[in-house]
Design an enzyme around this catalytic site. Structure first.
Site, mmCIF file in Angstrom:
data_model
loop_
_atom_site.group_PDB
_atom_site.id
_atom_site.type_symbol
_atom_site.label_atom_id
_atom_site.label_comp_id
_atom_site.label_asym_id
_atom_site.label_seq_id
_atom_site.Cartn_x
_atom_site.Cartn_y
_atom_site.Cartn_z
ATOM 1 N N TRP A 145 47.090 37.181 49.371
ATOM 2 C CA TRP A 145 46.224 38.100 48.848
ATOM 3 C C TRP A 145 45.103 38.489 49.852
ATOM 4 C CZ3 TRP A 145 47.852 41.329 45.489
ATOM 5 C CH2 TRP A 145 48.655 40.730 44.504
ATOM 6 N N ASP A 169 37.115 37.778 46.327
ATOM 7 C CA ASP A 169 38.300 38.155 45.539
ATOM 8 C C ASP A 169 38.571 37.080 44.512
ATOM 9 O OD1 ASP A 169 40.403 39.005 44.045
ATOM 10 O OD2 ASP A 169 41.807 38.990 45.941
ATOM 11 N N LYS A 210 44.203 37.872 34.803
ATOM 12 C CA LYS A 210 44.283 36.379 35.035
ATOM 13 C C LYS A 210 43.622 35.565 33.855
ATOM 14 C CE LYS A 210 46.612 37.549 39.021
ATOM 15 N NZ LYS A 210 46.454 38.255 40.289
HETATM 16 C C1 LIG Z 1 46.632 39.146 41.192
HETATM 17 C C2 LIG Z 1 45.668 39.121 42.357
HETATM 18 C C3 LIG Z 1 45.482 40.340 43.057
HETATM 19 C C4 LIG Z 1 46.063 41.662 42.551
HETATM 20 O O1 LIG Z 1 45.373 42.237 41.443
HETATM 21 P P1 LIG Z 1 45.876 43.555 40.756
HETATM 22 O O2 LIG Z 1 44.836 43.581 39.519
HETATM 23 O O3 LIG Z 1 47.099 43.555 40.402
HETATM 24 O O4 LIG Z 1 45.490 44.602 41.928
HETATM 25 C C5 LIG Z 1 44.437 40.297 44.288
HETATM 26 N N1 LIG Z 1 44.012 39.067 44.573
HETATM 27 C C6 LIG Z 1 44.132 37.993 43.911
HETATM 28 C C7 LIG Z 1 43.556 36.699 44.154
HETATM 29 C C8 LIG Z 1 45.116 38.022 42.594
HETATM 30 O O5 LIG Z 1 45.341 36.913 42.164
#
Ligand SMILES: *Cc1c(COP(=O)(O)O)cnc(C)c1O
Length: 348
Positions: free
Chosen positions: A90, A160, A184
């Site tokens: 990511w 993030d 999540k």
């Molecule tokens: C799932 C995830 C993403 C992507 O998220 P989207 O909502 O699908 O764009 C980005 N960073 C991390 C750490 C993630 O777990």
């Protein structure tokens, strides 16, 4: 996984939300009732996370991936440096996206450990001219989580938190921006949450899409256009559930018990292994390998039959991965461990 109590509550008012005779998906997002609902969700998030007054909370769309582009557009000038800690897929994707807009530089790269570690504090230097430092506190695919918040001096830290937000207490004041997709730990797919310190607003490049311009969205309570109403409503219910279960302290205690149980079982078994450095093991995503990888498929199939789902590792890495987000109870982890024991007894 979402808390069952939340799904139950949503079901109970799906056809008649708050006496409106309609679903929350059908009311006007500018009507009094929904505006109050969104305000309540924001107030709950501020309360649960302890978000200081000088931060704005935004409800956006485009996922965390969209923010990989929105962040450089909002916070950096063309060609300006942005520093990144690369600890997995990511953060790597965030670098690739930021390169379209700015001088994205990787100042720490955990390639050598095959992304099973986090860089030690003090082992990298953030450029004082960088627009911000970007990192992923929890790399969802590799199951690698920072055990500290990087210190970038006066440079804002952008985190993030897609897969770790709400999992344990966090000091929001250490961050310039916290962002994440909701799907999540916060609610359903379709909602992205951005928590941004207000001195960082108002610097967006002129070509920034208005729906991703943090200042414009903040000035319009995230309702410059139609927001993801059902997601905002469900996040509110999830936050009520978090509060009823001890807030982030409660989540932290619950999640620690879960991950301790699973990692100790894996470590004690000759059949299963987790490749991540001890100090970098994720509380939310636990990847594990079988001593006989040829049994991976059989493991996933039999686990599915036992009601244990979504255990295949990310398509890019293989192996297994147990995502044990907030809503997963300790009994769910125990059931996984019992299944793993039995699978090992039969196949080990
Ligand atoms: C799932 C995830 C993403 C992507 O998220 P989207 O909502 O699908 O764009 C980005 N960073 C991390 C750490 C993630 O777990």
């Amino acid at each position: 996984m979402m808390p069952l109590e939340v799904l139950d509550k949503a079901r109970s008012e799906l056809l008649d939300w708050g006496g409106s005779g309609m679903s929350v998906m059908e009311v006007s997002h500018r009507g009094k009732a929904f505006v109050a609902c969104a305000a309540q969700t924001e107030a709950s998030l501020r309360d649960v996370m302890g978000v200081p007054d000088n931060y704005k909370v935004l409800f956006l769309q485009g996922g965390a991936y969209g923010e990989f582009a929105a962040l450089p557009m909002n916070l950096s000038a063309p060609g300006q440096k942005i520093d990144f800690l690369k600890t997995g897929q990511w953060s790597a994707k965030a670098v690739t996206e930021a390169k379209k807009y700015a001088d994205a530089r990787v100042i720490a790269d955990e390639k050598e450990s095959n992304y099973s570690t986090v860089p030690a504090a003090g082992s990298y230097t953030v450029d004082a001219d960088a627009a911000y430092l970007h990192y992923a506190p929890n790399e969802t695919i590799g199951g690698v989580e920072f055990d500290y918040v990087p210190d970038a001096g006066d440079v804002p830290v952008v985190a993030d938190m897609s897969s770790t937000i709400l999992s344990r207490p966090v000091d929001v004041s250490k961050f310039g921006v916290i962002f994440g997709g909701a799907q999540k730990n916060m609610g359903p797919a379709g909602l992205a949450v951005v928590i941004v310190r207000d001195d960082l607003l108002g610097k967006a490049r002129p070509e920034t899409p208005s729906v991703w311009d943090f200042a414009q969205m903040a000035a319009n309570d995230s309702m410059l256009n139609t927001p993801p109403t059902f997601g905002i409503y469900l996040l509110g219910l999830v936050l009520d559930w978090v509060k009823e279960n001890g807030g982030l302290e409660g989540m932290g205690a619950r999640n620690k018990a879960k991950k301790d149980a699973l990692y100790s079982f894996i470590d004690a078994s000759p059949f299963y292994s987790n490749p991540v450095a001890l100090n970098a093991r994720s509380w939310m995503n636990v990847p594990f390998l079988l001593a006989k990888p040829e049994l991976d498929k059989q493991f996933v199939t039999e686990a599915n039959e036992a009601g244990l789902t979504n255990l295949a590792g990310h398509r890019s890495v293989g192996g297994m991965r147990a995502s044990i987000y907030n809503a997963m109870p300790l009994e769910g982890v125990q059931a996984l461990i019992d299944f793993m024991k039995e699978f090992e007894r039969r196949n080990g």
